[in-house]
Design a protein around this motif. Structure first.
Motif, PDB file in Angstrom:
ATOM      1  N   ASN A  72      -0.907  -2.641 -14.450  1.00 15.74           N
ATOM      2  CA  ASN A  72       0.069  -1.509 -14.127  1.00 15.74           C
ATOM      3  C   ASN A  72       0.718  -0.779 -15.379  1.00 15.74           C
ATOM      4  O   ASN A  72       1.106   0.085 -15.071  1.00 15.74           O
ATOM      5  CB  ASN A  72       1.070  -1.835 -13.030  1.00 15.74           C
ATOM      6  N   LYS A  82      -7.364  -7.503  -4.253  1.00 24.92           N
ATOM      7  CA  LYS A  82      -5.836  -7.023  -3.712  1.00 24.92           C
ATOM      8  C   LYS A  82      -4.728  -7.983  -3.621  1.00 24.92           C
ATOM      9  O   LYS A  82      -3.602  -7.731  -3.643  1.00 24.92           O
ATOM     10  CB  LYS A  82      -5.865  -6.154  -2.698  1.00 24.92           C
ATOM     11  N   GLU A 104      -0.019  -4.923   3.527  1.00 22.08           N
ATOM     12  CA  GLU A 104       0.628  -4.090   2.362  1.00 22.08           C
ATOM     13  C   GLU A 104       1.957  -3.488   2.462  1.00 22.08           C
ATOM     14  O   GLU A 104       2.881  -3.224   1.716  1.00 22.08           O
ATOM     15  CB  GLU A 104      -0.252  -3.033   2.025  1.00 22.08           C
ATOM     16  N   LYS A 105       2.374  -3.114   3.872  1.00 19.40           N
ATOM     17  CA  LYS A 105       3.771  -2.786   4.240  1.00 19.40           C
ATOM     18  C   LYS A 105       4.611  -3.874   3.935  1.00 19.40           C
ATOM     19  O   LYS A 105       5.673  -3.583   3.389  1.00 19.40           O
ATOM     20  CB  LYS A 105       3.621  -2.143   5.410  1.00 19.40           C
ATOM     21  N   LEU A 108       5.340  -3.981   0.133  1.00 22.15           N
ATOM     22  CA  LEU A 108       6.187  -2.920  -0.060  1.00 22.15           C
ATOM     23  C   LEU A 108       7.444  -2.997   0.242  1.00 22.15           C
ATOM     24  O   LEU A 108       8.405  -2.788  -0.704  1.00 22.15           O
ATOM     25  CB  LEU A 108       5.448  -1.598   0.340  1.00 22.15           C
ATOM     26  N   CYS A 112      10.894  -3.183  -2.522  1.00 24.91           N
ATOM     27  CA  CYS A 112      11.623  -1.880  -2.629  1.00 24.91           C
ATOM     28  C   CYS A 112      13.160  -2.605  -2.549  1.00 24.91           C
ATOM     29  O   CYS A 112      13.680  -2.648  -1.242  1.00 24.91           O
ATOM     30  CB  CYS A 112      11.345  -0.963  -1.401  1.00 24.91           C
ATOM     31  N   ASP A 117      12.918   3.060  -3.754  1.00 22.83           N
ATOM     32  CA  ASP A 117      11.547   3.469  -3.721  1.00 22.83           C
ATOM     33  C   ASP A 117      10.987   3.003  -5.127  1.00 22.83           C
ATOM     34  O   ASP A 117      11.581   3.217  -6.084  1.00 22.83           O
ATOM     35  CB  ASP A 117      11.442   5.058  -3.507  1.00 22.83           C
ATOM     36  N   GLY A 120       6.006   6.297  -8.842  1.00 24.41           N
ATOM     37  CA  GLY A 120       4.649   6.294  -9.113  1.00 24.41           C
ATOM     38  C   GLY A 120       3.620   5.351  -7.982  1.00 24.41           C
ATOM     39  O   GLY A 120       4.250   4.804  -7.237  1.00 24.41           O
ATOM     40  N   LYS A 121       2.534   5.341  -8.686  1.00 24.10           N
ATOM     41  CA  LYS A 121       1.507   4.485  -7.856  1.00 24.10           C
ATOM     42  C   LYS A 121       1.155   3.170  -8.463  1.00 24.10           C
ATOM     43  O   LYS A 121       1.156   3.065  -9.702  1.00 24.10           O
ATOM     44  CB  LYS A 121       0.253   5.542  -7.952  1.00 24.10           C
ATOM     45  N   THR A 122       1.593   2.360  -7.618  1.00 22.42           N
ATOM     46  CA  THR A 122       1.533   0.809  -8.292  1.00 22.42           C
ATOM     47  C   THR A 122       0.454   0.020  -7.406  1.00 22.42           C
ATOM     48  O   THR A 122       0.329   0.070  -6.377  1.00 22.42           O
ATOM     49  CB  THR A 122       2.723   0.186  -7.873  1.00 22.42           C
ATOM     50  N   HIS A 123      -0.231  -0.624  -8.319  1.00 20.24           N
ATOM     51  CA  HIS A 123      -1.211  -1.380  -7.698  1.00 20.24           C
ATOM     52  C   HIS A 123      -1.065  -2.990  -7.640  1.00 20.24           C
ATOM     53  O   HIS A 123      -0.296  -3.511  -8.530  1.00 20.24           O
ATOM     54  CB  HIS A 123      -2.615  -1.193  -8.653  1.00 20.24           C
ATOM     55  N   CYS A 172      13.204   3.267  -8.512  1.00 19.77           N
ATOM     56  CA  CYS A 172      13.680   4.720  -9.041  1.00 19.77           C
ATOM     57  C   CYS A 172      15.041   4.551  -9.420  1.00 19.77           C
ATOM     58  O   CYS A 172      15.285   5.093 -10.378  1.00 19.77           O
ATOM     59  CB  CYS A 172      13.522   5.639  -7.802  1.00 19.77           C
TER      60      CYS A 172
END
Length: 185
Positions: A72, A82, A104-105, A108, A112, A117, A120-123, A172
Protein backbone atom coordinates in the motif's frame (compact mmCIF):
# COMPACT_ATOMS: atom_id res chain seq x y z
CA UNK A 1 17.33 -17.51 10.35
CA UNK A 2 16.64 -14.58 12.68
CA UNK A 3 13.84 -12.02 12.35
CA UNK A 4 16.37 -9.38 11.32
CA UNK A 5 17.58 -11.59 8.46
CA UNK A 6 14.08 -11.96 7.05
CA UNK A 7 13.41 -8.22 7.38
CA UNK A 8 16.78 -7.25 5.88
CA UNK A 9 16.34 -9.71 3.00
CA UNK A 10 12.89 -8.31 2.33
CA UNK A 11 11.41 -11.79 2.59
CA UNK A 12 8.31 -10.99 4.62
CA UNK A 13 6.25 -13.64 2.82
CA UNK A 14 8.60 -16.40 4.02
CA UNK A 15 8.43 -14.91 7.51
CA UNK A 16 4.62 -14.99 7.36
CA UNK A 17 4.65 -18.64 6.29
CA UNK A 18 6.98 -19.61 9.15
CA UNK A 19 4.76 -17.79 11.65
CA UNK A 20 1.56 -19.36 10.30
CA UNK A 21 3.11 -22.81 10.52
CA UNK A 22 3.92 -22.19 14.20
CA UNK A 23 0.29 -21.13 14.72
CA UNK A 24 -1.26 -23.97 12.69
CA UNK A 25 -2.66 -25.89 15.67
CA UNK A 26 -4.50 -22.79 16.90
CA UNK A 27 -5.62 -21.82 13.39
CA UNK A 28 -7.27 -25.22 12.99
CA UNK A 29 -8.81 -25.17 16.48
CA UNK A 30 -12.25 -24.14 17.65
CA UNK A 31 -10.79 -20.85 18.95
CA UNK A 32 -11.05 -19.43 15.42
CA UNK A 33 -14.77 -20.21 15.06
CA UNK A 34 -15.74 -16.67 16.11
CA UNK A 35 -13.65 -15.05 13.39
CA UNK A 36 -10.04 -14.21 12.74
CA UNK A 37 -9.61 -11.12 14.94
CA UNK A 38 -11.50 -12.53 17.94
CA UNK A 39 -9.78 -15.88 17.50
CA UNK A 40 -6.34 -14.29 17.53
CA UNK A 41 -7.10 -12.35 20.70
CA UNK A 42 -8.49 -15.44 22.43
CA UNK A 43 -5.62 -17.68 21.31
CA UNK A 44 -3.01 -15.24 22.61
CA UNK A 45 -4.85 -14.87 25.92
CA UNK A 46 -5.27 -18.62 26.38
CA UNK A 47 -1.77 -19.64 25.30
CA UNK A 48 0.42 -16.72 26.40
CA UNK A 49 2.91 -19.08 28.06
CA UNK A 50 3.42 -21.13 24.86
CA UNK A 51 6.66 -19.66 23.51
CA UNK A 52 6.40 -21.38 20.13
CA UNK A 53 2.87 -20.07 19.55
CA UNK A 54 3.73 -16.55 20.76
CA UNK A 55 6.75 -16.53 18.46
CA UNK A 56 4.53 -17.59 15.57
CA UNK A 57 2.06 -14.82 16.42
CA UNK A 58 4.86 -12.26 16.57
CA UNK A 59 6.24 -13.38 13.20
CA UNK A 60 2.79 -13.25 11.62
CA UNK A 61 2.22 -9.75 12.99
CA UNK A 62 5.56 -8.34 11.83
CA UNK A 63 5.36 -9.93 8.40
CA UNK A 64 1.71 -8.89 7.93
CA UNK A 65 2.68 -5.30 8.69
CA UNK A 66 5.64 -5.43 6.29
CA UNK A 67 3.52 -6.94 3.51
CA UNK A 68 0.74 -4.39 4.06
CA UNK A 69 3.19 -1.47 3.96
CA UNK A 70 4.84 -2.80 0.81
CA UNK A 71 1.52 -3.36 -0.95
CA UNK A 72 0.00 0.00 0.00
CA UNK A 73 2.78 2.50 0.66
CA UNK A 74 6.26 1.63 -0.57
CA UNK A 75 5.70 -0.83 -3.41
CA UNK A 76 6.10 -2.67 -5.52
CA UNK A 77 2.84 -4.42 -4.65
CA UNK A 78 2.88 -8.17 -4.31
CA UNK A 79 0.29 -10.58 -5.63
CA UNK A 80 -0.96 -11.78 -2.23
CA UNK A 81 -4.13 -13.51 -1.08
CA UNK A 82 -6.64 -11.13 0.52
CA UNK A 83 -6.14 -12.86 3.89
CA UNK A 84 -2.87 -13.93 5.57
CA UNK A 85 -4.20 -17.48 5.95
CA UNK A 86 -4.01 -17.81 2.18
CA UNK A 87 -0.21 -17.72 2.53
CA UNK A 88 -0.15 -20.87 4.65
CA UNK A 89 1.30 -23.78 2.71
CA UNK A 90 -0.63 -26.64 1.16
CA UNK A 91 -2.33 -27.54 4.44
CA UNK A 92 -5.05 -24.93 4.05
CA UNK A 93 -7.96 -24.80 1.69
CA UNK A 94 -7.99 -22.15 -1.05
CA UNK A 95 -11.05 -20.53 0.53
CA UNK A 96 -8.98 -19.51 3.58
CA UNK A 97 -7.22 -16.91 1.46
CA UNK A 98 -10.50 -15.31 0.44
CA UNK A 99 -12.35 -12.56 2.27
CA UNK A 100 -16.10 -12.29 1.81
CA UNK A 101 -17.95 -8.96 1.95
CA UNK A 102 -19.03 -9.37 5.59
CA UNK A 103 -15.50 -10.19 6.77
CA UNK A 104 -14.16 -7.24 4.75
CA UNK A 105 -16.64 -4.98 6.60
CA UNK A 106 -15.38 -6.33 9.93
CA UNK A 107 -11.80 -5.47 8.93
CA UNK A 108 -12.92 -2.01 7.82
CA UNK A 109 -14.69 -1.42 11.17
CA UNK A 110 -11.59 -2.60 12.99
CA UNK A 111 -9.32 -0.20 11.09
CA UNK A 112 -11.60 2.87 11.27
CA UNK A 113 -10.49 3.93 14.76
CA UNK A 114 -12.76 6.44 16.51
CA UNK A 115 -15.03 6.46 13.47
CA UNK A 116 -12.41 8.06 11.20
CA UNK A 117 -12.57 7.10 7.52
CA UNK A 118 -9.73 5.64 5.51
CA UNK A 119 -7.84 7.83 3.09
CA UNK A 120 -8.02 6.53 -0.46
CA UNK A 121 -8.22 2.93 -1.56
CA UNK A 122 -6.41 0.54 0.72
CA UNK A 123 -5.67 -3.08 -0.17
CA UNK A 124 -5.18 -6.05 2.13
CA UNK A 125 -6.87 -4.62 5.23
CA UNK A 126 -6.77 -8.07 6.80
CA UNK A 127 -2.97 -7.83 7.00
CA UNK A 128 -2.86 -4.60 9.02
CA UNK A 129 -5.79 -5.78 11.17
CA UNK A 130 -3.88 -8.99 11.86
CA UNK A 131 -0.73 -7.05 12.76
CA UNK A 132 -2.47 -4.54 15.02
CA UNK A 133 -4.53 -7.20 16.79
CA UNK A 134 -1.59 -9.49 17.49
CA UNK A 135 0.87 -6.77 18.48
CA UNK A 136 -1.70 -5.06 20.70
CA UNK A 137 -2.59 -8.31 22.44
CA UNK A 138 1.05 -9.42 22.78
CA UNK A 139 1.86 -6.04 24.36
CA UNK A 140 -0.74 -6.72 27.04
CA UNK A 141 0.23 -10.34 27.82
CA UNK A 142 4.01 -10.42 27.31
CA UNK A 143 6.46 -8.93 29.76
CA UNK A 144 8.44 -5.90 28.66
CA UNK A 145 11.92 -6.22 27.23
CA UNK A 146 13.49 -6.11 30.71
CA UNK A 147 11.26 -8.98 31.81
CA UNK A 148 12.72 -12.41 32.17
CA UNK A 149 9.63 -14.19 30.86
CA UNK A 150 10.00 -16.75 28.12
CA UNK A 151 7.68 -14.79 25.85
CA UNK A 152 9.49 -11.47 26.05
CA UNK A 153 10.16 -9.91 22.65
CA UNK A 154 12.68 -7.06 22.77
CA UNK A 155 11.39 -5.32 19.65
CA UNK A 156 7.69 -5.67 20.49
CA UNK A 157 7.26 -1.99 21.47
CA UNK A 158 8.96 -0.89 18.23
CA UNK A 159 6.68 -3.03 16.03
CA UNK A 160 3.61 -2.05 18.04
CA UNK A 161 4.40 1.63 17.56
CA UNK A 162 5.06 1.08 13.88
CA UNK A 163 1.70 -0.62 13.33
CA UNK A 164 -0.13 2.14 15.22
CA UNK A 165 1.65 4.86 13.23
CA UNK A 166 0.89 3.09 9.96
CA UNK A 167 -2.72 2.69 11.07
CA UNK A 168 -2.90 6.42 11.85
CA UNK A 169 -1.52 7.32 8.42
CA UNK A 170 -4.44 5.49 6.82
CA UNK A 171 -7.06 7.64 8.55
CA UNK A 172 -8.45 11.02 7.46
CA UNK A 173 -7.97 12.59 10.91
CA UNK A 174 -5.98 11.82 14.02
CA UNK A 175 -7.45 9.18 16.28
CA UNK A 176 -7.40 9.82 20.03
CA UNK A 177 -7.37 6.07 20.66
CA UNK A 178 -4.32 5.49 18.49
CA UNK A 179 -2.56 8.51 20.01
CA UNK A 180 -3.14 7.08 23.49
CA UNK A 181 -1.86 3.67 22.39
CA UNK A 182 1.26 5.21 20.87
CA UNK A 183 2.07 7.41 23.85
CA UNK A 184 1.59 4.52 26.28
CA UNK A 185 4.45 2.63 24.65
Amino acid sequence: KHLEDFVNDGDALALLQVGLEKMEAVINSAVMKDGWIQGLEEAISLHSSDYNLMTGCFLVAVSSLLLFVRSNLTGPPLDLPKHPLGCLSKHTSPSQGEVDAEVEKQFLRHICADGEDLIGKTHLLSYICTASTILGKLSSVCPDSEGSGATSFETLPLWTMRVHLTHQRLLCKNSATLKAQITSL
